[in-house]
Enzyme design. Structure first.
Site, PDB file in Angstrom:
ATOM      1  N   LYS A   1      10.265  23.792  20.325  1.00 38.92           N
ATOM      2  CA  LYS A   1       9.591  25.003  20.806  1.00 38.92           C
ATOM      3  C   LYS A   1       9.627  25.127  22.338  1.00 38.92           C
ATOM      4  CE  LYS A   1       6.414  25.362  16.869  1.00 38.92           C
ATOM      5  NZ  LYS A   1       4.992  25.567  16.482  1.00 38.92           N
TER       6      LYS A   1
ATOM      7  N   PHE B   1      -4.181  34.104  15.181  1.00 39.80           N
ATOM      8  CA  PHE B   1      -3.308  33.570  16.246  1.00 39.80           C
ATOM      9  C   PHE B   1      -1.902  34.171  16.233  1.00 39.80           C
ATOM     10  CE2 PHE B   1      -3.135  30.468  12.673  1.00 39.80           C
ATOM     11  CZ  PHE B   1      -1.770  30.481  12.386  1.00 39.80           C
TER      12      PHE B   1
ATOM     13  N   ARG C   1       8.344  16.241   8.510  1.00 38.95           N
ATOM     14  CA  ARG C   1       6.954  16.657   8.742  1.00 38.95           C
ATOM     15  C   ARG C   1       6.091  15.455   9.123  1.00 38.95           C
ATOM     16  NH1 ARG C   1       5.551  21.897   7.919  1.00 38.95           N
ATOM     17  NH2 ARG C   1       3.390  21.439   7.361  1.00 38.95           N
TER      18      ARG C   1
ATOM     19  N   THR D   1      -0.449  19.506  12.818  1.00 40.45           N
ATOM     20  CA  THR D   1      -0.254  20.734  13.603  1.00 40.45           C
ATOM     21  C   THR D   1      -0.953  20.638  14.957  1.00 40.45           C
ATOM     22  OG1 THR D   1      -0.172  21.993  11.544  1.00 40.45           O
ATOM     23  CG2 THR D   1      -0.566  23.245  13.567  1.00 40.45           C
TER      24      THR D   1
ATOM     25  N   ARG E   1       4.380  15.211  17.834  1.00 44.64           N
ATOM     26  CA  ARG E   1       3.297  16.025  18.407  1.00 44.64           C
ATOM     27  C   ARG E   1       2.282  15.167  19.159  1.00 44.64           C
ATOM     28  NH1 ARG E   1       3.013  19.948  13.140  1.00 44.64           N
ATOM     29  NH2 ARG E   1       4.298  21.662  13.933  1.00 44.64           N
TER      30      ARG E   1
ATOM     31  N   ASN F   1       2.795  22.973  20.361  1.00 43.62           N
ATOM     32  CA  ASN F   1       2.857  21.682  19.652  1.00 43.62           C
ATOM     33  C   ASN F   1       4.296  21.176  19.484  1.00 43.62           C
ATOM     34  OD1 ASN F   1       3.648  23.440  17.676  1.00 43.62           O
ATOM     35  ND2 ASN F   1       2.109  22.832  16.167  1.00 43.62           N
TER      36      ASN F   1
ATOM     37  N   HIS G   1       8.565  22.625  15.167  1.00 40.89           N
ATOM     38  CA  HIS G   1       8.272  23.217  13.854  1.00 40.89           C
ATOM     39  C   HIS G   1       9.214  22.575  12.844  1.00 40.89           C
ATOM     40  CE1 HIS G   1       7.905  26.249  10.640  1.00 40.89           C
ATOM     41  NE2 HIS G   1       9.218  26.130  10.541  1.00 40.89           N
TER      42      HIS G   1
HETATM   43  P1  CMP Z   1       4.248  25.821  13.048  1.00 36.32           P
HETATM   44  O1  CMP Z   1       4.528  24.620  12.218  1.00 36.32           O
HETATM   45  O2  CMP Z   1       5.343  26.355  13.878  1.00 36.32           O
HETATM   46  O3  CMP Z   1       3.708  27.013  12.098  1.00 36.32           O
HETATM   47  C1  CMP Z   1       2.802  28.000  12.543  1.00 36.32           C
HETATM   48  C2  CMP Z   1       2.311  27.751  13.919  1.00 36.32           C
HETATM   49  O4  CMP Z   1       1.168  28.472  14.330  1.00 36.32           O
HETATM   50  C3  CMP Z   1       1.877  26.304  14.016  1.00 36.32           C
HETATM   51  O5  CMP Z   1       3.005  25.466  14.015  1.00 36.32           O
HETATM   52  C4  CMP Z   1       1.075  26.312  15.322  1.00 36.32           C
HETATM   53  O6  CMP Z   1       1.850  25.953  16.448  1.00 36.32           O
HETATM   54  C5  CMP Z   1       0.687  27.777  15.480  1.00 36.32           C
HETATM   55  N1  CMP Z   1      -0.733  27.970  15.647  1.00 36.32           N
HETATM   56  C6  CMP Z   1      -1.281  28.545  16.727  1.00 36.32           C
HETATM   57  N2  CMP Z   1      -2.612  28.567  16.594  1.00 36.32           N
HETATM   58  C7  CMP Z   1      -2.920  28.003  15.420  1.00 36.32           C
HETATM   59  C8  CMP Z   1      -4.141  27.713  14.730  1.00 36.32           C
HETATM   60  N3  CMP Z   1      -5.315  28.058  15.252  1.00 36.32           N
HETATM   61  N4  CMP Z   1      -4.064  27.104  13.528  1.00 36.32           N
HETATM   62  C9  CMP Z   1      -2.845  26.757  12.998  1.00 36.32           C
HETATM   63  N5  CMP Z   1      -1.670  27.008  13.618  1.00 36.32           N
HETATM   64  C10 CMP Z   1      -1.703  27.605  14.812  1.00 36.32           C
END
Ligand code: CMP
Length: 139
Positions: free
Chosen positions: A9, A57, A85, A91, A102, A112, A115
């Site tokens: 990212k 978000f 994963r 996350t 992460r 983070n 993905h």
């Molecule tokens: P990703 O695995 O790319 O899938 C969705 C993304 O939303 C997640 O990683 C996070 O980086 C992002 N995100 C931003 N804010 C939130 C939140 N409050 N809860 C969960 N995911 C979030």
């Protein structure tokens, strides 16, 4: 062998740690079989994260994903969806296990660093979103 879609990212690409993340992927026995840097349009970001369109978000996430180029890649390996994963970690980097990407590099739940697809079905959809058939090496 299984495939998954990985995204390095904007926060990580901007900090020039693509190589460090790729090294972790390779050390953990996953093969990078396709990779390219792209700068998403807002339309791309909204389509890719469409499943989250009703989340609070969503808009911030899409703006962040277009804030700088990303590196998209296809990883190959046995059980690579779940293994990647696990290597990514939770996350929210604050909740991620030690030695996960992460935990090592993530800055916040939004920034983070990586993905990874959450299932084989979504991996196929996400790989097809970014890559043409001829761009993915298949042994
Ligand atoms: P990703 O695995 O790319 O899938 C969705 C993304 O939303 C997640 O990683 C996070 O980086 C992002 N995100 C931003 N804010 C939130 C939140 N409050 N809860 C969960 N995911 C979030």
């Amino acid at each position: 062998m299984d495939l998954t879609l990985s995204i390095i990212k904007p926060d990580a690409v901007k900090r020039n740690i693509t190589g460090e993340i790729n090294s972790l992927i390779e050390k953990n026995d996953m093969k990078i079989v396709a990779q390219k840097m792209i700068h998403l349009s807002i339309d791309d970001a909204k389509r890719f994260y469409g499943v989250h369109k009703d989340r609070a978000f969503f808009n911030d996430l899409c703006e962040y994903m277009i804030s700088y180029p990303i590196v998209v890649q296809v990883l190959m390996g046995k059980d690579v969806v779940s293994r990647y994963r696990k290597l990514m970690g939770a996350t929210n980097p604050a909740n991620a296990d030690d030695n996960t990407i992460r935990k090592l590099y993530g800055l916040s739940v939004e920034e983070n660093s990586v993905h990874g697809s959450d299932s084989s079905e979504n991996a196929e959809i996400e790989i097809n979103f970014f890559f043409a058939e001829r761009e993915v090496y298949k042994s």
